[in-house]
Structures are given as structure tokens and as C-alpha cells.
Design an enzyme around this catalytic site. Structure first.
Site, PDB file in Angstrom:
ATOM      1  N   SER A  94      53.450  56.775  92.056  1.00  0.00           N
ATOM      2  CA  SER A  94      53.775  57.427  93.238  1.00  0.00           C
ATOM      3  C   SER A  94      55.129  57.278  93.523  1.00  0.00           C
ATOM      4  O   SER A  94      55.841  56.057  93.165  1.00  0.00           O
ATOM      5  CB  SER A  94      52.982  57.284  94.527  1.00  0.00           C
ATOM      6  OG  SER A  94      53.764  57.782  95.607  1.00  0.00           O
TER       7      SER A  94
ATOM      8  N   TYR B  67      50.151  49.997 100.510  1.00  0.00           N
ATOM      9  CA  TYR B  67      49.962  50.605  99.616  1.00  0.00           C
ATOM     10  C   TYR B  67      51.134  51.101  98.584  1.00  0.00           C
ATOM     11  O   TYR B  67      51.287  50.788  97.477  1.00  0.00           O
ATOM     12  CB  TYR B  67      49.617  52.083  99.827  1.00  0.00           C
ATOM     13  CG  TYR B  67      49.471  53.427  99.024  1.00  0.00           C
ATOM     14  CD1 TYR B  67      48.417  53.329  97.959  1.00  0.00           C
ATOM     15  CD2 TYR B  67      50.424  54.311  98.808  1.00  0.00           C
ATOM     16  CE1 TYR B  67      48.542  54.438  96.976  1.00  0.00           C
ATOM     17  CE2 TYR B  67      50.466  55.414  97.928  1.00  0.00           C
ATOM     18  CZ  TYR B  67      49.525  55.227  96.878  1.00  0.00           C
ATOM     19  OH  TYR B  67      49.280  56.288  95.984  1.00  0.00           O
TER      20      TYR B  67
END
Length: 240
Positions: A142, A164
Site C-alpha cells: 500500500s 497497519y
């Protein structure tokens, strides 16, 4: 042995993983649908088969050594591995993970899936992948894992996700070291950013999973002279 290439996609029973599996299937790959929940995996396979994709279910919990070993034993041929399975971990209001209030158990769980899980699956599948004429590994990362972008106040990288986001930075670093280890071989490994994808992972905010699957599919089907050890989104390379 059939000339049909086989791809394993982890977390492929829904969302982005499913669309990556479907996309590879329409390109002629036999697809192993990795899913932690056996029933959901089989349901996804039934849907793929109905769409004309050659697919089979592989029960696979990336956090379990036994599950991963059992999955490897089910797969006779492997040409592509897409490490898609991932979790965000519990968040607070506004989808925020405040670093000053992190529950370390949450951090451990996210790292176990997003990083250790990738290492666990990759290493278990390597003996099979090495038999392929053109092995490809794609790690779903990501842009929130880009330290360059995260540290630039002029770039909007979304809310603070202190559990995350660092797992994606960790995953990116691991990807680089795999690429170094594979130097001089026919294994190409890259990280892909699919962008914000409208799935249950994001509360269905973002773009359609079918659209987001384009970059992972491209990296999974690279030619032999394709890049390795790089980080890409739809527009090209992303800075680490």
C-alpha cells in the site's frame, strides 16, 4: 504436465483477492483460491467456475505453519504467487490507530498476517515456484507503506494507521531482500499498491476491486525482462 500456468492468490475468496484470481483466470491461469474459511473459499471457486475460470480451493490460514504446509502439499505446480491476505487491525474513531495508545496485541496480529504470513507462505511455496520457467511473486502492499510519502506533509496519505501502515513498510523491506536473494535467477518479485479499494476492509470506500486488481495482475504476468524488487501502483513506480 499441462502447459497451463497455475497461480495461488491468498485471501482470494472476496474483494481484491477474488478479482485478482478472476483476472488471472481470464488470462488462462489455473487459479488456486487461498482462503482461511473453507466454505467461503469453495463458494468463491464455484463462482469462478461458473464464469469459466479453472479454479480450485486451497484452505489457507497464513498465520499457521501447519495450514501453509498443508496448502503447499495440495499444489503440484505453481508459477505465480500473489500474497494478498491482509488485515488492518482494530481502529479508533475516524479509522485511526493512534501510536500513543496502541494495543501491542493488535500490532502483533497485524504483523503476523501482513508480514510473517507473507514470509511463511512464500518460503513454503518456493520449492514449487522454482520449478516454473517464469516464477512471479507479487506482494500486495500500500502507498501507506511508503516512508517517503508518509513523511511528506504535502502528500495526503490518509489517517494515522500506526499498526497497519508500518506492516506495509516492513513488507516492502522484506520484498527488497527477497529480490536481492533472487538476483540472477528467473524469479521476479515486486510490491503492488492497489490504492483505496471498495471492500469490507475499507468500509466499501474507494474504487472497484476489478479496477484495483490491474496492477497486481500486470506484475503477476511480467515478461522475463520485467522489473524486480520494485514498488508500483497504476501510474508507475512508488518511492520506498
Amino acid at each position: 504436465m499441462s502447459d497451463t500456468k497455475t497461480a495461488l492468490v491468498t485471501g482470494a475468496n472476496k474483494g481484491l483477492g477474488y478479482e485478482i484470481a478472476a483476472g488471472l483466470g481470464t488470462r488462462g491461469y489455473r487459479v488456486a483460491v487461498g482462503a482461511r474459511d473453507r466454505a467461503r473459499g469453495e463458494a468463491a471457486v464455484a463462482k469462478l467456475l461458473a464464469a469459466g475460470v479453472d479454479a480450485f480451493a486451497v484452505p489457507l490460514d497464513v498465520t499457521s505453519d501447519r495450514s501453509v504446509a498443508d496448502a503447499a502439499a495440495l499444489i503440484e505446480r505453481l508459477d505465480v504467487l500473489v500474497n494478498n491476505a491482509g488485515i488492518s487491525g482494530e481502529t479508533g474513531p475516524g479509522w485511526v490507530q493512534d501510536p500513543t495508545m496502541l494495543d501491542l496485541d493488535v500490532v502483533r496480529a497485524v504483523v503476523d498476517t501482513n508480514v510473517y504470513g507473507v514470509i511463511r507462505v512464500t518460503n513454503a511455496m518456493l520449492p514449487i515456484l522454482r520449478r516454473s520457467a517464469a516464477p512471479r511473486i507479487v506482494n500486495i502492499s500500500s502507498s501507506v507503506g511508503s516512508l517517503t510519502w508518509q513523511s511528506d506533509p504535502t502528500i495526503d496519505v490518509g489517517p494515522i494507521m500506526a499498526a497497519y501502515s508500518p506492516t506495509k513498510s516492513f513488507l516492502n523491506a522484506v520484498t527488497v531482500h527477497y529480490a536481492r536473494q533472487f538476483a540472477g535467477t528467473n524469479i521476479l518479485i515486486n510490491a503492488a499498491c492497489p490504492g483505496l479499494v471498495a471492500t469490507d476492509f475499507t468500509g466499501f470506500h474507494g474504487r472497484p476491486p476489478q479496477e484495483a486488481a490491474a496492477t497486481p495482475i500486470r506484475l503477476a504476468t511480467l515478461p522475463d525482462d520485467g522489473p524486480t524488487g520494485r514498488f508500483f501502483n497504476d501510474t508507475g513506480p512508488i518511492p520506498w
